[in-house]
Design a protein around this motif. Structure first.
Motif, PDB file in Angstrom:
ATOM      1  N   ASN A 237      -8.031  -1.196   9.914  1.00 20.45           N
ATOM      2  CA  ASN A 237      -6.996  -2.219  10.132  1.00 20.45           C
ATOM      3  C   ASN A 237      -7.069  -2.788  11.555  1.00 20.45           C
ATOM      4  O   ASN A 237      -6.339  -3.703  11.901  1.00 20.45           O
ATOM      5  CB  ASN A 237      -5.596  -1.672   9.838  1.00 20.45           C
ATOM      6  CG  ASN A 237      -5.201  -0.490  10.713  1.00 20.45           C
ATOM      7  OD1 ASN A 237      -5.633  -0.373  11.847  1.00 20.45           O
ATOM      8  ND2 ASN A 237      -4.346   0.378  10.169  1.00 20.45           N
TER       9      ASN A 237
ATOM     10  N   THR B 259     -14.143   0.438   7.049  1.00 18.26           N
ATOM     11  CA  THR B 259     -13.030  -0.469   6.788  1.00 18.26           C
ATOM     12  C   THR B 259     -11.867  -0.012   7.664  1.00 18.26           C
ATOM     13  O   THR B 259     -11.487   1.154   7.619  1.00 18.26           O
ATOM     14  CB  THR B 259     -12.617  -0.432   5.294  1.00 18.26           C
ATOM     15  OG1 THR B 259     -13.713  -0.896   4.525  1.00 18.26           O
ATOM     16  CG2 THR B 259     -11.435  -1.337   5.029  1.00 18.26           C
TER      17      THR B 259
ATOM     18  N   MET C  52      -3.264   3.066  -2.137  1.00 19.09           N
ATOM     19  CA  MET C  52      -4.653   2.848  -1.748  1.00 19.09           C
ATOM     20  C   MET C  52      -5.054   3.827  -0.651  1.00 19.09           C
ATOM     21  O   MET C  52      -6.226   4.144  -0.493  1.00 19.09           O
ATOM     22  CB  MET C  52      -4.848   1.425  -1.247  1.00 19.09           C
ATOM     23  CG  MET C  52      -4.979   0.420  -2.352  1.00 19.09           C
ATOM     24  SD  MET C  52      -6.482   0.644  -3.314  1.00 19.09           S
ATOM     25  CE  MET C  52      -7.588  -0.373  -2.371  1.00 19.09           C
TER      26      MET C  52
ATOM     27  N   PHE D  45      -1.302  -0.681  -6.472  1.00 18.87           N
ATOM     28  CA  PHE D  45      -1.349   0.627  -5.807  1.00 18.87           C
ATOM     29  C   PHE D  45      -0.497   0.612  -4.553  1.00 18.87           C
ATOM     30  O   PHE D  45      -1.006   0.613  -3.439  1.00 18.87           O
ATOM     31  CB  PHE D  45      -2.794   0.974  -5.415  1.00 18.87           C
ATOM     32  CG  PHE D  45      -3.760   0.980  -6.550  1.00 18.87           C
ATOM     33  CD1 PHE D  45      -3.502   1.709  -7.695  1.00 18.87           C
ATOM     34  CD2 PHE D  45      -4.942   0.272  -6.471  1.00 18.87           C
ATOM     35  CE1 PHE D  45      -4.412   1.723  -8.745  1.00 18.87           C
ATOM     36  CE2 PHE D  45      -5.861   0.282  -7.508  1.00 18.87           C
ATOM     37  CZ  PHE D  45      -5.588   1.011  -8.663  1.00 18.87           C
TER      38      PHE D  45
ATOM     39  N   VAL E 254      -5.325  -9.459   1.615  1.00 18.48           N
ATOM     40  CA  VAL E 254      -4.727  -9.341   0.288  1.00 18.48           C
ATOM     41  C   VAL E 254      -3.792 -10.538   0.107  1.00 18.48           C
ATOM     42  O   VAL E 254      -3.003 -10.843   1.006  1.00 18.48           O
ATOM     43  CB  VAL E 254      -3.918  -8.027   0.156  1.00 18.48           C
ATOM     44  CG1 VAL E 254      -3.310  -7.895  -1.228  1.00 18.48           C
ATOM     45  CG2 VAL E 254      -4.783  -6.820   0.487  1.00 18.48           C
TER      46      VAL E 254
ATOM     47  N   ASN F 203     -10.751  -9.062   5.518  1.00 22.90           N
ATOM     48  CA  ASN F 203     -10.174  -8.932   4.177  1.00 22.90           C
ATOM     49  C   ASN F 203      -8.679  -9.193   4.179  1.00 22.90           C
ATOM     50  O   ASN F 203      -7.939  -8.539   4.907  1.00 22.90           O
ATOM     51  CB  ASN F 203     -10.405  -7.514   3.638  1.00 22.90           C
ATOM     52  CG  ASN F 203     -11.857  -7.273   3.280  1.00 22.90           C
ATOM     53  OD1 ASN F 203     -12.609  -8.212   3.032  1.00 22.90           O
ATOM     54  ND2 ASN F 203     -12.260  -6.020   3.261  1.00 22.90           N
TER      55      ASN F 203
ATOM     56  N   GLY G  89      -9.848   4.888   4.420  1.00 25.40           N
ATOM     57  CA  GLY G  89      -8.719   5.826   4.482  1.00 25.40           C
ATOM     58  C   GLY G  89      -7.622   5.328   3.559  1.00 25.40           C
ATOM     59  O   GLY G  89      -7.919   4.678   2.558  1.00 25.40           O
ATOM     60  N   GLY G  90      -6.444   5.527   4.033  1.00 23.81           N
ATOM     61  CA  GLY G  90      -5.841   5.701   5.340  1.00 23.81           C
ATOM     62  C   GLY G  90      -6.577   4.882   6.411  1.00 23.81           C
ATOM     63  O   GLY G  90      -7.412   4.074   6.107  1.00 23.81           O
ATOM     64  N   GLU G  91      -6.191   5.109   7.634  1.00 26.45           N
ATOM     65  CA  GLU G  91      -6.886   4.439   8.739  1.00 26.45           C
ATOM     66  C   GLU G  91      -7.822   5.448   9.403  1.00 26.45           C
ATOM     67  O   GLU G  91      -7.350   6.418  10.015  1.00 26.45           O
ATOM     68  CB  GLU G  91      -5.859   3.864   9.724  1.00 26.45           C
ATOM     69  CG  GLU G  91      -6.443   3.316  10.995  1.00 26.45           C
ATOM     70  CD  GLU G  91      -7.571   2.294  10.773  1.00 26.45           C
ATOM     71  OE1 GLU G  91      -7.534   1.523   9.806  1.00 26.45           O
ATOM     72  OE2 GLU G  91      -8.512   2.294  11.598  1.00 26.45           O
TER      73      GLU G  91
ATOM     74  N   ILE H 240      -8.386 -10.955  -1.376  1.00 30.95           N
ATOM     75  CA  ILE H 240      -8.363  -9.898  -2.394  1.00 30.95           C
ATOM     76  C   ILE H 240      -7.147 -10.067  -3.287  1.00 30.95           C
ATOM     77  O   ILE H 240      -6.026 -10.222  -2.779  1.00 30.95           O
ATOM     78  CB  ILE H 240      -8.271  -8.500  -1.732  1.00 30.95           C
ATOM     79  CG1 ILE H 240      -9.336  -8.339  -0.642  1.00 30.95           C
ATOM     80  CG2 ILE H 240      -8.363  -7.391  -2.753  1.00 30.95           C
ATOM     81  CD1 ILE H 240      -9.271  -6.993   0.085  1.00 30.95           C
ATOM     82  N   GLU H 241      -7.366 -10.033  -4.580  1.00 29.57           N
ATOM     83  CA  GLU H 241      -6.213 -10.007  -5.495  1.00 29.57           C
ATOM     84  C   GLU H 241      -5.444  -8.707  -5.269  1.00 29.57           C
ATOM     85  O   GLU H 241      -6.046  -7.636  -5.121  1.00 29.57           O
ATOM     86  CB  GLU H 241      -6.694 -10.025  -6.955  1.00 29.57           C
ATOM     87  CG  GLU H 241      -7.237 -11.348  -7.435  1.00 29.57           C
ATOM     88  CD  GLU H 241      -7.757 -11.254  -8.872  1.00 29.57           C
ATOM     89  OE1 GLU H 241      -8.072 -12.288  -9.446  1.00 29.57           O
ATOM     90  OE2 GLU H 241      -7.868 -10.128  -9.417  1.00 29.57           O
ATOM     91  N   GLU H 242      -4.131  -8.811  -5.267  1.00 26.93           N
ATOM     92  CA  GLU H 242      -3.295  -7.629  -5.057  1.00 26.93           C
ATOM     93  C   GLU H 242      -3.418  -6.677  -6.245  1.00 26.93           C
ATOM     94  O   GLU H 242      -3.390  -7.095  -7.397  1.00 26.93           O
ATOM     95  CB  GLU H 242      -1.834  -8.053  -4.875  1.00 26.93           C
ATOM     96  CG  GLU H 242      -0.940  -6.897  -4.474  1.00 26.93           C
ATOM     97  CD  GLU H 242       0.510  -7.311  -4.261  1.00 26.93           C
ATOM     98  OE1 GLU H 242       0.831  -8.511  -4.378  1.00 26.93           O
ATOM     99  OE2 GLU H 242       1.321  -6.410  -3.997  1.00 26.93           O
TER     100      GLU H 242
ATOM    101  N   GLY I  88      -9.117   3.079  -0.138  1.00 30.85           N
ATOM    102  CA  GLY I  88      -9.233   1.643  -0.449  1.00 30.85           C
ATOM    103  C   GLY I  88     -10.566   1.085  -0.012  1.00 30.85           C
ATOM    104  O   GLY I  88     -11.208   1.621   0.854  1.00 30.85           O
TER     105      GLY I  88
ATOM    106  N   CYS J 146       0.813  -1.216   0.000  1.00 29.52           N
ATOM    107  CA  CYS J 146       0.000   0.000   0.000  1.00 29.52           C
ATOM    108  C   CYS J 146       0.846   1.265   0.000  1.00 29.52           C
ATOM    109  O   CYS J 146       0.522   2.237  -0.674  1.00 29.52           O
ATOM    110  CB  CYS J 146      -0.928  -0.004   1.213  1.00 29.52           C
ATOM    111  SG  CYS J 146      -2.147   1.311   1.224  1.00 29.52           S
TER     112      CYS J 146
HETATM  113  N1  SAM Z   1      -6.739   1.334   6.937  1.00 36.55           N
HETATM  114  C1  SAM Z   1      -7.960   0.665   6.610  1.00 36.55           C
HETATM  115  C2  SAM Z   1      -7.716  -0.822   6.461  1.00 36.55           C
HETATM  116  O1  SAM Z   1      -6.559  -1.247   6.535  1.00 36.55           O
HETATM  117  O2  SAM Z   1      -8.671  -1.549   6.292  1.00 36.55           O
HETATM  118  C3  SAM Z   1      -8.672   1.206   5.394  1.00 36.55           C
HETATM  119  C4  SAM Z   1      -7.855   1.604   4.198  1.00 36.55           C
HETATM  120  S1  SAM Z   1      -6.999   0.297   3.387  1.00 36.55           S
HETATM  121  C5  SAM Z   1      -6.238   1.183   2.077  1.00 36.55           C
HETATM  122  C6  SAM Z   1      -8.335  -0.588   2.669  1.00 36.55           C
HETATM  123  C7  SAM Z   1      -8.041  -1.927   2.109  1.00 36.55           C
HETATM  124  O3  SAM Z   1      -7.274  -1.776   0.948  1.00 36.55           O
HETATM  125  C8  SAM Z   1      -7.285  -2.865   3.026  1.00 36.55           C
HETATM  126  O4  SAM Z   1      -8.006  -4.074   3.155  1.00 36.55           O
HETATM  127  C9  SAM Z   1      -6.009  -3.094   2.298  1.00 36.55           C
HETATM  128  O5  SAM Z   1      -5.501  -4.378   2.533  1.00 36.55           O
HETATM  129  C10 SAM Z   1      -6.425  -2.901   0.857  1.00 36.55           C
HETATM  130  N2  SAM Z   1      -5.303  -2.609  -0.033  1.00 36.55           N
HETATM  131  C11 SAM Z   1      -4.364  -1.662   0.099  1.00 36.55           C
HETATM  132  N3  SAM Z   1      -3.465  -1.721  -0.914  1.00 36.55           N
HETATM  133  C12 SAM Z   1      -3.852  -2.738  -1.701  1.00 36.55           C
HETATM  134  C13 SAM Z   1      -3.347  -3.322  -2.889  1.00 36.55           C
HETATM  135  N4  SAM Z   1      -2.239  -2.859  -3.474  1.00 36.55           N
HETATM  136  N5  SAM Z   1      -4.012  -4.371  -3.424  1.00 36.55           N
HETATM  137  C14 SAM Z   1      -5.134  -4.854  -2.837  1.00 36.55           C
HETATM  138  N6  SAM Z   1      -5.666  -4.347  -1.716  1.00 36.55           N
HETATM  139  C15 SAM Z   1      -5.033  -3.313  -1.142  1.00 36.55           C
END
Ligand code: SAM
Length: 329
Positions: free
Chosen positions: A97, A95, A324, A191, A159, A157, A67-69, A186-188, A329, A28
């Motif tokens: 962490n 959403t 993200m 971003f 990744v 969730n 977010g962010g968080e 989740i497929e990576e 995200g 991320c």
């Molecule tokens: N901080 C919160 C969280 O971690 O849930 C919300 C924001 S975070 C960007 C939202 C989601 O985006 C998370 O589940 C994260 O794993 C996912 N995410 C971030 N970068 C990613 C990527 N390159 N590919 C797939 N999912 C991604």
């Protein structure tokens, strides 16, 4: 009711309240973090509430805060409480962490948050550290426990990353045996907020499903709820379910019902697309409710058909290093 130019109903807003995060997930953002937005650049909570109230009147029924968080932004719970009181808003979700979330779970329940997406890529403390660059697994697990105790629905969730956590797929699936949660893989996506723009996907939805099927051959497909981004499955005898989100393969765009607002107030009509309009600037220029409505209608009249078309039209995606955390995200 809001429709885009392809006739799809748009009733779901994802609102990123900050770009800041207390983890540094390597997929991320870089270890040193991002070039964080200044306070003046962020939408204020009042601006967000105003926008949301206009959007809800226009047909948005569900808002997810991301977010962010979200929990790192000061005053977040008080904002969320006000948002939960918006007339006409049917679903408010988050959403997170889970690092800071546990103490707030009773309050979330009280204000009517019925489901939370918790991001968790591994159950192994060392791997958690190597992925997130922070030793916070215990706090995330405490949040999971508190959410379950409170009766709030949990979607977990993860990744899936080649060479990082593919050994975690089965232990995470195993959680669904005793817990009534949905574990979603989740497929990576490309971003990571860094220089190297990933062009190919290591583990796709097929490989993830085959890995699960090898251990649980009786797994069967569930009927997916409307607008679902995950393909959902059930293992006989398990309390919870399993989902796969083809975020890179993008096989769910046909039923897209969502729009996104970044912390800057940029509207995105597709995760892979460029920002199409800035609502913060519009509001700060003294715009009326009618101006906001007109801007949203216009943006929806231009919404791309799918993530492939959006990516093609988004020259910046190839050259810029999106994260993200800034996209929401
Ligand atoms: N901080 C919160 C969280 O971690 O849930 C919300 C924001 S975070 C960007 C939202 C989601 O985006 C998370 O589940 C994260 O794993 C996912 N995410 C971030 N970068 C990613 C990527 N390159 N590919 C797939 N999912 C991604």
């Amino acid at each position: 009711m809001l429709k885009d130019r392809h006739g799809r109903t748009i009733n779901y807003l994802r609102l990123a309240v900050t770009d800041r995060c207390n983890l540094r997930c390597f997929y991320c953002m870089p270890e040193e973090g991002l070039d964080w937005l200044g306070r003046q650049e962020l939408m204020t909570y009042e601006e967000m509430l105003h926008l949301c109230s206009v959007f809800v009147k226009m047909g948005i029924e569900k808002i997810r805060i991301t977010g962010g968080e979200p929990f790192v932004r000061k005053g977040f719970m008080s904002f969320l409480t006000k948002l939960s009181q918006l007339n006409g808003l049917q679903h408010l979700t988050i959403t997170t962490n889970g690092v800071l979330t546990a103490p707030y779970v009773p309050e979330l329940k009280k204000i009517g948050v019925r489901s939370v997406n918790l991001s968790l890529d591994t159950l192994d403390r060392n791997r958690f550290f190597s992925i997130t660059r922070r030793d916070e697994l215990p706090s995330v697990l405490e949040t999971l426990e508190k959410l379950l105790e409170s009766g709030i629905d949990v979607k977990l969730n993860a990744v899936v990353m080649e060479g990082k956590n593919t050994d975690d797929i089965l232990p995470l699936v195993e959680l669904t045996k005793a817990l009534p949660i949905s574990v979603r893989f989740i497929e990576e996506m490309p971003f990571n907020g860094g220089e190297a723009h990933q062009q190919t996907l290591g583990w796709d939805q097929v490989q993830i499903l085959n890995t699960i099927k090898a251990k649980y051959p009786a797994i069967y497909k569930l009927v997916d709820p409307p607008y679902s981004t995950s393909f959902n499955y059930q293992i006989p005898g398990h309390k919870g379910s399993v989902g796969i989100i083809a975020a890179y393969t993008r096989s769910f765009c046909g039923t897209c019902n969502r729009i996104r607002l970044t912390p800057l107030g940029d509207l995105k009509t597709c995760l892979y697309g460029a920002s199409v309009f800035n609502f913060k600037d519009l509001m700060r220029s003294g715009a009326s409710e009618a101006d906001i409505q007109a801007a949203l209608y216009k943006a929806l009249s231009l919404k791309d058909l799918n993530g492939w078309e959006a990516e093609k039209n988004n020259a910046a995606l190839a050259s810029l290093s999106a994260s993200m955390a800034t996209i929401g995200g």
